[in-house]
Design an enzyme around this catalytic site. Structure first.
Site, short mmCIF file in Angstrom:
data_model
loop_
_atom_site.label_atom_id
_atom_site.label_comp_id
_atom_site.label_asym_id
_atom_site.label_seq_id
_atom_site.Cartn_x
_atom_site.Cartn_y
_atom_site.Cartn_z
N SER A 89 0.76 -1.62 -0.19
CA SER A 89 -0.32 -0.06 -0.14
C SER A 89 0.71 1.65 0.24
CB SER A 89 -0.95 0.47 1.27
OG SER A 89 -0.95 -0.02 2.61
N HIS A 90 2.29 1.13 0.35
CA HIS A 90 3.18 2.46 0.01
C HIS A 90 4.25 1.70 -0.10
CE1 HIS A 90 0.12 3.14 3.65
NE2 HIS A 90 0.77 5.06 3.58
N GLU A 128 -4.11 0.88 1.56
CA GLU A 128 -5.26 -0.70 0.60
C GLU A 128 -5.71 -0.77 0.73
OE1 GLU A 128 -2.54 -3.03 2.21
OE2 GLU A 128 -3.99 -4.63 0.82
P1 NDP Z 1 -1.76 -3.01 9.06
O1 NDP Z 1 -2.89 -3.13 9.41
O2 NDP Z 1 -1.11 -4.24 7.59
O3 NDP Z 1 -0.89 -3.50 10.11
C1 NDP Z 1 0.37 -3.21 10.07
C2 NDP Z 1 0.96 -3.16 10.86
O4 NDP Z 1 0.80 -4.72 12.13
C3 NDP Z 1 2.79 -3.83 11.24
O5 NDP Z 1 3.47 -3.22 12.10
C4 NDP Z 1 2.19 -5.37 10.82
O6 NDP Z 1 3.55 -6.21 10.52
C5 NDP Z 1 1.70 -5.74 11.83
N1 NDP Z 1 0.01 -6.94 12.33
C6 NDP Z 1 0.21 -6.83 11.38
N2 NDP Z 1 -0.85 -8.76 11.40
C7 NDP Z 1 0.18 -8.63 12.29
C8 NDP Z 1 -0.71 -10.11 12.87
N3 NDP Z 1 -0.97 -10.68 12.67
N4 NDP Z 1 0.60 -10.29 14.26
C9 NDP Z 1 0.83 -9.48 15.07
N5 NDP Z 1 1.39 -8.22 14.21
C10 NDP Z 1 0.74 -7.34 12.91
O7 NDP Z 1 -1.41 -1.89 8.09
P2 NDP Z 1 -2.29 -0.51 7.14
O8 NDP Z 1 -2.82 -0.48 6.61
O9 NDP Z 1 -3.03 -0.16 9.10
O10 NDP Z 1 -0.64 0.86 7.44
C11 NDP Z 1 -0.34 0.24 6.81
C12 NDP Z 1 1.11 1.69 6.36
O11 NDP Z 1 0.54 2.39 5.28
C13 NDP Z 1 1.78 1.60 7.50
O12 NDP Z 1 2.97 1.77 7.10
C14 NDP Z 1 1.08 2.97 7.72
O13 NDP Z 1 2.35 4.13 8.26
C15 NDP Z 1 1.06 3.56 6.37
N6 NDP Z 1 0.09 4.68 6.36
C16 NDP Z 1 0.40 5.78 6.07
C17 NDP Z 1 -0.26 7.15 6.25
C18 NDP Z 1 0.03 8.28 6.58
O14 NDP Z 1 -0.87 9.40 5.60
N7 NDP Z 1 1.35 8.87 5.52
C19 NDP Z 1 -1.48 7.60 7.11
C20 NDP Z 1 -2.13 5.53 6.65
C21 NDP Z 1 -1.20 4.66 6.51
P3 NDP Z 1 4.63 -6.84 9.32
O15 NDP Z 1 4.78 -5.46 9.15
O16 NDP Z 1 5.02 -7.59 10.15
O17 NDP Z 1 3.14 -7.18 9.05
O1 PYC Z 2 -3.09 5.00 2.72
O2 PYC Z 2 -4.24 5.89 4.29
C1 PYC Z 2 -3.37 6.05 3.60
C2 PYC Z 2 -2.94 6.43 2.94
C3 PYC Z 2 -2.15 8.72 3.39
C4 PYC Z 2 -1.64 9.14 3.13
C5 PYC Z 2 -0.39 8.09 2.94
N1 PYC Z 2 -1.21 7.11 2.42
#
Ligand code: NDP
Ligand code: PYC
Length: 340
Positions: free
Chosen positions: A49-50, A190
């Site tokens: 997703s990133h 995602e």
């Molecule tokens: P997830 O819901 O996939 O959660 C990710 C985290 O949870 C990781 O650290 C992952 O480890 C851990 N995890 C997932 N499943 C398990 C499990 N079964 N047991 C233990 N740990 C687990 O990710 P999101 O969709 O919430 O976010 C993804 C990315 O999006 C992040 O890196 C975030 O920084 C980015 N993001 C950025 C934004 C921005 O504004 N810049 C906004 C929103 C999100 P592992 O990686 O090892 O699976």
């Molecule tokens: O995936 O939610 C997201 C997001 C927002 C800004 C960057 N990533």
């Protein structure tokens, strides 16, 4: 290499592709290098997703004139333990690099320090930053608001951003313990990947424009995303709005969306990173106490549960050896971004 539906690329090919797309859309070379590196890291660690899909978002943001393409981040120290970097409307990645030495130095001198990045365009995952701080032996937290896409628990209209929270903990002789997740049920990226693939989303990720639960990715994006963990994720999302918004003199997710004025560009605003030096708390006993944390990790993994970041490190090992596979459809969309 080409399969039926996927293309396999080495990490170097991913890096070159990302840099070419970014510079082709006018991004200055220092920014392009920093931004491309976070996409390579995302693709390498299976955080798609990133990963390179974000090039499409970057191209749109650059074309809309929503990012300062050659911004020179400006650093200042408003208080002894606080570093501020004004990104001047550029991407956050270079601003982080500029602020990092000061953040690390302040944490080592004072035990705790913070870096506020202001006025940046932010689309990236946060784990590369807390992982970098763990390499310096520091415990850290990072968070940022985004655009108002997420309804508060109990509500139906967007107020919060997807507001990620990342945490890093250095471990002796092992990769650090890291987690990094959106405070929405899932990152918006995602949901967009589900939409692109024509796949339904699970219930609990989003509401349609009438506030009803939906499994349709496009409807959830047009309506409201949901927080993870009900009221708990909702409270954390609010905290991130506050400490990486007004506390550092920057935008909330609603303000960011309003400033975007319908361009559908990446969020504009701030990021807060807090670094803690175990030696500042514990002096010469730091190592002994950090070793005690290992029993906690062992208690988790010994019962078959996995640590956050474990999957990511395994993906990294595979990608370093075999490269990464991306869908042929995405690859073709990325090639199109290189056309004049
Ligand atoms: P997830 O819901 O996939 O959660 C990710 C985290 O949870 C990781 O650290 C992952 O480890 C851990 N995890 C997932 N499943 C398990 C499990 N079964 N047991 C233990 N740990 C687990 O990710 P999101 O969709 O919430 O976010 C993804 C990315 O999006 C992040 O890196 C975030 O920084 C980015 N993001 C950025 C934004 C921005 O504004 N810049 C906004 C929103 C999100 P592992 O990686 O090892 O699976
Ligand atoms: O995936 O939610 C997201 C997001 C927002 C800004 C960057 N990533």
């Amino acid at each position: 290499m080409t399969g039926n539906d996927t293309i396999t690329l080495s990490l170097d090919e991913v890096r070159k592709l990302a840099e070419r797309v970014l510079t082709r859309h006018g991004l200055a070379p220092d920014h392009a290098t920093a931004v491309a590196e976070t996409m390579v890291a995302g693709e390498r660690d299976g955080c798609t997703s990133h990963g390179v899909y974000r090039l499409i978002v970057c191209a749109k943001t650059l074309a809309a004139g929503a990012v300062a393409k050659d911004a020179v981040p400006e650093i200042s120290n408003p208080a002894p333990s606080i570093t501020r970097v004004d990104a001047k409307g550029g991407y956050a990645q270079l601003a982080f690099q500029v602020g990092l030495p000061s953040l690390v130095g302040n944490a080592r001198r004072n035990g705790i320090a913070a870096l506020a990045i202001n006025n940046c365009i932010h689309f990236a995952a946060l784990w590369p930053e807390v992982e970098r701080l763990a390499e310096e032996g520091l415990v850290s937290l990072a968070c940022t608001p985004s655009h108002a896409w997420v309804a508060p628990a109990g509500g139906t209209r967007p107020v919060f951003g997807t507001n990620p929270l990342a945490f890093g903990w250095p471990r002796p002789d092992r990769p650090p313990f890291i987690f990094d997740f959106a405070t929405s049920a899932v990152a918006r990226g995602e949901i967009e990947l589900h939409r692109r693939a024509g796949k339904p989303i699970p219930l609990g990720w989003g509401l349609d424009s009438e506030g009803k639960p939906t499994t349709d990715a496009a409807q959830a994006m047009a309506g409201a995303m949901q927080t993870f963990g009900g009221h708990k994720g909702s409270a954390l999302a609010a905290m991130i709005e506050l400490i990486a918004g007004p506390l550092i003199g920057d935008m909330t997710s609603s303000e960011s969306l309003a400033a975007d004025a319908g361009r559908k560009s990446s969020p504009l605003g701030g990021e807060l990173i807090i670094a803690l030096d175990p030696a500042g708390f514990l002096g010469s006993e730091a190592q002994a106490h950090m070793k005690r944390a290992e029993a906690l990790f062992e208690a988790i993994t010994a019962q078959g549960a996995r640590l956050p970041s474990q999957r990511r490190y395994e993906a990294r090992e595979r990608s370093l050896k075999d490269g990464v596979s991306i869908s042929a459809a995405l690859y073709s969309d990325l090639q199109a971004l290189l056309e004049p």
